[in-house]
Design a protein around this motif. Structure first.
Motif, PDB file in Angstrom:
ATOM      1  N   GLU A   1       6.080   0.863  -7.873  1.00 28.88           N
ATOM      2  CA  GLU A   1       5.288   1.889  -7.207  1.00 28.88           C
ATOM      3  C   GLU A   1       4.786   1.341  -5.875  1.00 28.88           C
ATOM      4  O   GLU A   1       4.356   0.186  -5.785  1.00 28.88           O
ATOM      5  N   LEU A   2       4.861   2.173  -4.856  1.00 32.05           N
ATOM      6  CA  LEU A   2       4.294   1.864  -3.547  1.00 32.05           C
ATOM      7  C   LEU A   2       3.080   2.758  -3.379  1.00 32.05           C
ATOM      8  O   LEU A   2       3.201   3.979  -3.275  1.00 32.05           O
TER       9      LEU A   2
ATOM     10  N   LEU B   1       1.929  -2.824  -3.155  1.00 33.54           N
ATOM     11  CA  LEU B   1       2.973  -2.949  -4.173  1.00 33.54           C
ATOM     12  C   LEU B   1       2.373  -3.005  -5.578  1.00 33.54           C
ATOM     13  O   LEU B   1       1.396  -3.707  -5.817  1.00 33.54           O
ATOM     14  N   ARG B   2       3.010  -2.253  -6.502  1.00 33.93           N
ATOM     15  CA  ARG B   2       2.676  -2.392  -7.915  1.00 33.93           C
ATOM     16  C   ARG B   2       3.953  -2.281  -8.738  1.00 33.93           C
ATOM     17  O   ARG B   2       4.713  -1.328  -8.607  1.00 33.93           O
ATOM     18  N   ARG B   3       4.162  -3.295  -9.582  1.00 35.16           N
ATOM     19  CA  ARG B   3       5.293  -3.254 -10.514  1.00 35.16           C
ATOM     20  C   ARG B   3       4.722  -3.001 -11.906  1.00 35.16           C
ATOM     21  O   ARG B   3       3.812  -3.709 -12.333  1.00 35.16           O
ATOM     22  N   ALA B   4       5.253  -2.016 -12.601  1.00 31.76           N
ATOM     23  CA  ALA B   4       4.720  -1.693 -13.918  1.00 31.76           C
ATOM     24  C   ALA B   4       5.781  -1.020 -14.769  1.00 31.76           C
ATOM     25  O   ALA B   4       6.457  -0.090 -14.312  1.00 31.76           O
TER      26      ALA B   4
ATOM     27  N   ILE C   1       4.512   6.408  -4.121  1.00 27.91           N
ATOM     28  CA  ILE C   1       5.971   6.539  -4.107  1.00 27.91           C
ATOM     29  C   ILE C   1       6.479   5.754  -5.309  1.00 27.91           C
ATOM     30  O   ILE C   1       6.243   4.545  -5.416  1.00 27.91           O
ATOM     31  N   VAL C   2       7.126   6.432  -6.225  1.00 23.08           N
ATOM     32  CA  VAL C   2       7.665   5.780  -7.416  1.00 23.08           C
ATOM     33  C   VAL C   2       9.159   5.557  -7.192  1.00 23.08           C
ATOM     34  O   VAL C   2       9.902   6.495  -6.905  1.00 23.08           O
ATOM     35  N   ILE C   3       9.571   4.299  -7.305  1.00 17.76           N
ATOM     36  CA  ILE C   3      10.959   3.929  -7.024  1.00 17.76           C
ATOM     37  C   ILE C   3      11.760   3.894  -8.318  1.00 17.76           C
ATOM     38  O   ILE C   3      11.379   3.217  -9.278  1.00 17.76           O
TER      39      ILE C   3
END
Length: 200
Positions: free
Chosen positions: A164-165, A156-159, A175-177
Motif C-alpha cells: 500500500e502507498l 510505504l506499507r507492506r501488509a 493506492i493498493v498495489i
C-alpha cells in the motif's frame, strides 16, 4: 546519472573522499595506486565511463581535471514522462546549489512535488524533495515510487502480501498495489525537503 557498476561507485567514492579531504581531486596515478591498476590508462578508462554516465566531467590537459557532477548542485526532476527514467536529460529542469551530503543518506536528486497528497506530512505543492536513489526501503518511510508509468510520493506499507502507498491527506485513499496486475518500481527514499523560495 546512469546506474554505476560496483567498481565505478568505488572510484567515485574515492574521488569524493580525496576532494573533501584535500580540496582537490586525485590524479590518475593516485587512482591507480588506490585500486592497484597497472597503468594510468586503466584509471582513464574508468573516468571516461563515469563521465559518460554523468557522474563527473573531465577537463583536458590537467592531471587533476576531474569535476564531480554534484559540484553543479542537485538536479531538479520535473514532470516525468511515462516510461522514461526518473533521472534523465529530459526530466532535469535545473540544478540547485545544495550539498548532497547535508542529507542522510546523501541525496541524489530533487523531485518537484505536484499535488496535495502529502500535505499532512508537511509536503506541499511546489516543494523540492531530496531523494536518495535506492530500492532498499522500510515500511513507514516516505518513498518515490513508479506505479506502472506514474511517479508518486507516498508512505510505504507492506501488509498481508500486498503493498500500500499511503497518502498523508485524509481526503485521499491509499493506492493498493496488486503485484500480479501492476508494476511497482521503488525509485528512492525521501531524505529531506527544500521549500523552493528558500532554494534561491
Amino acid at each position: 546519472m546512469e546506474k554505476l557498476t560496483e567498481r565505478q561507485q568505488q572510484i567515485l567514492d574515492f574521488i569524493r573522499e580525496v576532494q573533501e579531504a584535500n580540496g582537490a581531486p586525485p590524479t590518475r596515478l593516485e587512482i591507480c595506486a588506490a585500486f592497484g591498476f597497472a597503468s594510468p590508462n586503466a584509471a582513464e578508462a574508468h573516468l571516461k565511463a563515469l563521465a559518460k554516465k554523468g557522474a563527473l566531467s573531465l577537463e583536458a590537459g590537467s592531471s587533476r581535471g576531474i569535476r564531480l557532477a554534484e559540484a553543479l548542485g542537485l538536479p531538479v526532476v520535473g514532470r516525468v514522462a511515462a516510461g522514461s527514467p526518473i533521472l534523465s536529460e529530459g526530466t532535469v529542469d535545473r540544478h540547485v546549489r545544495v550539498d548532497p551530503a547535508m542529507f542522510e543518506p546523501r541525496a541524489d536528486f530533487l523531485l518537484r512535488v505536484r499535488g496535495l497528497s502529502m500535505i499532512e506530512a508537511g509536503i506541499f505543492e511546489g516543494d523540492l524533495l531530496a531523494v536518495h536513489r535506492t530500492a532498499d526501503v522500510r515500511d513507514g518511510q516516505i518513498i518515490v515510487a513508479r506505479v506502472d508509468d506514474e511517479v508518486t510520493v507516498k508512505r510505504l506499507r507492506r501488509a498481508k502480501g500486498r503493498i500500500e502507498l499511503l497518502p498523508e491527506n485524509r481526503s485521499m485513499k491509499p493506492i493498493v498495489i496488486d503485484p500480479e496486475r501492476q508494476s511497482l518500481t521503488i525509485e528512492g527514499l525521501v531524505v529531506g525537503l527544500i521549500r523552493d523560495d528558500f532554494a534561491f
